[in-house]
Scaffold this active site. Structure first.
Site, PDB file in Angstrom:
ATOM      1  N   GLY A  48       0.843  -1.189   0.000  1.00 13.81           N
ATOM      2  CA  GLY A  48       0.000   0.000   0.000  1.00 13.81           C
ATOM      3  C   GLY A  48       0.875   1.234   0.000  1.00 13.81           C
ATOM      4  O   GLY A  48       2.034   1.180   0.439  1.00 13.81           O
ATOM      5  N   GLN A  53       3.162  10.045   1.153  1.00  9.72           N
ATOM      6  CA  GLN A  53       4.419   9.292   1.266  1.00  9.72           C
ATOM      7  C   GLN A  53       5.357   9.536   0.082  1.00  9.72           C
ATOM      8  O   GLN A  53       6.531   9.190   0.141  1.00  9.72           O
ATOM      9  CB  GLN A  53       4.139   7.786   1.349  1.00  9.72           C
ATOM     10  CG  GLN A  53       3.534   7.344   2.655  1.00  9.72           C
ATOM     11  CD  GLN A  53       3.401   5.837   2.697  1.00  9.72           C
ATOM     12  OE1 GLN A  53       2.447   5.281   2.177  1.00  9.72           O
ATOM     13  NE2 GLN A  53       4.379   5.158   3.276  1.00  9.72           N
ATOM     14  N   CYS A  90       6.068   0.305   7.623  1.00  9.78           N
ATOM     15  CA  CYS A  90       5.666   1.436   6.790  1.00  9.78           C
ATOM     16  C   CYS A  90       6.859   1.817   5.921  1.00  9.78           C
ATOM     17  O   CYS A  90       7.976   1.927   6.426  1.00  9.78           O
ATOM     18  CB  CYS A  90       5.247   2.611   7.674  1.00  9.78           C
ATOM     19  SG  CYS A  90       4.746   4.062   6.721  1.00  9.78           S
ATOM     20  N   LEU A  91       6.613   1.999   4.638  1.00  9.06           N
ATOM     21  CA  LEU A  91       7.705   2.358   3.717  1.00  9.06           C
ATOM     22  C   LEU A  91       8.378   3.670   4.124  1.00  9.06           C
ATOM     23  O   LEU A  91       9.531   3.903   3.803  1.00  9.06           O
ATOM     24  CB  LEU A  91       7.178   2.469   2.285  1.00  9.06           C
ATOM     25  CG  LEU A  91       6.746   1.152   1.623  1.00  9.06           C
ATOM     26  CD1 LEU A  91       5.998   1.418   0.330  1.00  9.06           C
ATOM     27  CD2 LEU A  91       7.941   0.255   1.365  1.00  9.06           C
ATOM     28  N   HIS A 132      -4.478   1.649   7.323  1.00 11.33           N
ATOM     29  CA  HIS A 132      -3.122   2.210   7.388  1.00 11.33           C
ATOM     30  C   HIS A 132      -2.970   3.375   6.392  1.00 11.33           C
ATOM     31  O   HIS A 132      -2.482   4.451   6.754  1.00 11.33           O
ATOM     32  CB  HIS A 132      -2.118   1.090   7.081  1.00 11.33           C
ATOM     33  CG  HIS A 132      -0.675   1.500   7.082  1.00 11.33           C
ATOM     34  ND1 HIS A 132       0.257   0.957   7.939  1.00 11.33           N
ATOM     35  CD2 HIS A 132       0.007   2.409   6.316  1.00 11.33           C
ATOM     36  CE1 HIS A 132       1.448   1.513   7.706  1.00 11.33           C
ATOM     37  NE2 HIS A 132       1.321   2.393   6.715  1.00 11.33           N
ATOM     38  N   GLU A 133      -3.434   3.159   5.145  1.00 12.66           N
ATOM     39  CA  GLU A 133      -3.257   4.205   4.122  1.00 12.66           C
ATOM     40  C   GLU A 133      -4.153   5.413   4.396  1.00 12.66           C
ATOM     41  O   GLU A 133      -3.747   6.551   4.177  1.00 12.66           O
ATOM     42  CB  GLU A 133      -3.528   3.637   2.716  1.00 12.66           C
ATOM     43  CG  GLU A 133      -2.656   2.466   2.309  1.00 12.66           C
ATOM     44  CD  GLU A 133      -1.173   2.639   2.591  1.00 12.66           C
ATOM     45  OE1 GLU A 133      -0.673   3.783   2.613  1.00 12.66           O
ATOM     46  OE2 GLU A 133      -0.510   1.610   2.818  1.00 12.66           O
ATOM     47  N   HIS A 136      -2.570   7.630   6.816  1.00 12.56           N
ATOM     48  CA  HIS A 136      -1.563   8.501   6.199  1.00 12.56           C
ATOM     49  C   HIS A 136      -2.203   9.811   5.715  1.00 12.56           C
ATOM     50  O   HIS A 136      -1.603  10.875   5.810  1.00 12.56           O
ATOM     51  CB  HIS A 136      -0.900   7.816   4.999  1.00 12.56           C
ATOM     52  CG  HIS A 136       0.305   6.987   5.346  1.00 12.56           C
ATOM     53  ND1 HIS A 136       1.411   7.515   5.964  1.00 12.56           N
ATOM     54  CD2 HIS A 136       0.576   5.675   5.147  1.00 12.56           C
ATOM     55  CE1 HIS A 136       2.321   6.551   6.122  1.00 12.56           C
ATOM     56  NE2 HIS A 136       1.833   5.415   5.652  1.00 12.56           N
TER      57      HIS A 136
HETATM   58 NI    NI Z   1       2.771   3.545   5.713  1.00 10.63          NI
END
Ligand code: NI
Length: 182
Positions: A48, A53, A90-91, A132-133, A136
């Site tokens: 995701g 991000q 998380c990226l 999660h997204e 963000h």
């Molecule tokens: Ni994330």
């Protein structure tokens, strides 16, 4: 990095804490950004990715947990049911993995890339991924869910990430301490 992938913003960069702006008009610009977000997600082995991000202040997310690709604009959770605990990475926070309790089943209302309204029911991993997204887009990150003890444990790691973000050094972490990167 291929030419269609975008730079992932790392913990400490202010855009990750901003509330993403709703997208009022969906055009080829948004479709192109979504396409690049998908490439960036796959290239970084993520399941995701949210627009903030990659430094874009727009309410847009992409998700692929293995059950199909979703490209959504202005997503909102309109129903939540039950709970589950999943360990998430998380990226934007490489090397950090946190157990998070979230709703097990949700319903998301969003627009697709052609501005068509849709409602999606999700459960399990897909539900966690959407939550999660969507977090963000509110400027909320997995570290906000950490217990006091976990916060102490990851304190130095976060300080190091923040320092790198401030120095604007190219930061490519190959840390894979968490299987789920979102
Ligand atoms: Ni994330």
């Amino acid at each position: 990095m291929s030419e269609t992938t975008l730079k992932i913003r790392i913990f400490g960069e202010p855009i990750l804490r901003k509330k993403a702006r709703p997208v009022k008009e969906i055009t080829s610009t948004q479709r192109e950004i979504l396409r690049q977000m998908v490439d960036t997600m796959y290239e970084n082995h993520g399941i995701g990715l949210a627009a903030p991000q990659v430094g874009i202040n727009m309410a847009m997310i992409v998700v692929d947990c293995g059950t199909g690709l979703y490209k959504l604009l202005n997503p909102k959770i309109i129903k939540k049911e039950g709970h589950q605990v999943i360990e998430e990475g998380c990226l934007s926070i490489p090397g950090v993995c946190i157990k998070i309790k979230r709703a097990k089943k949700i319903k998301v209302r969003a627009q697709d890339e052609f501005a068509k309204s849709q409602e999606i029911e999700a459960e399990g991993l897909l539900a966690a991924c959407f939550q999660h997204e969507i977090d963000h887009l509110e400027g909320k990150l997995i570290v906000d869910y950490a217990s006091f003890l976990t916060r102490l444990q990851i304190h130095n790691k976060l300080r190091e990430l923040k320092k790198r973000a401030k120095d604007e050094k190219l930061f490519e972490s190959k840390t894979k301490s968490c299987p789920l990167q979102l």
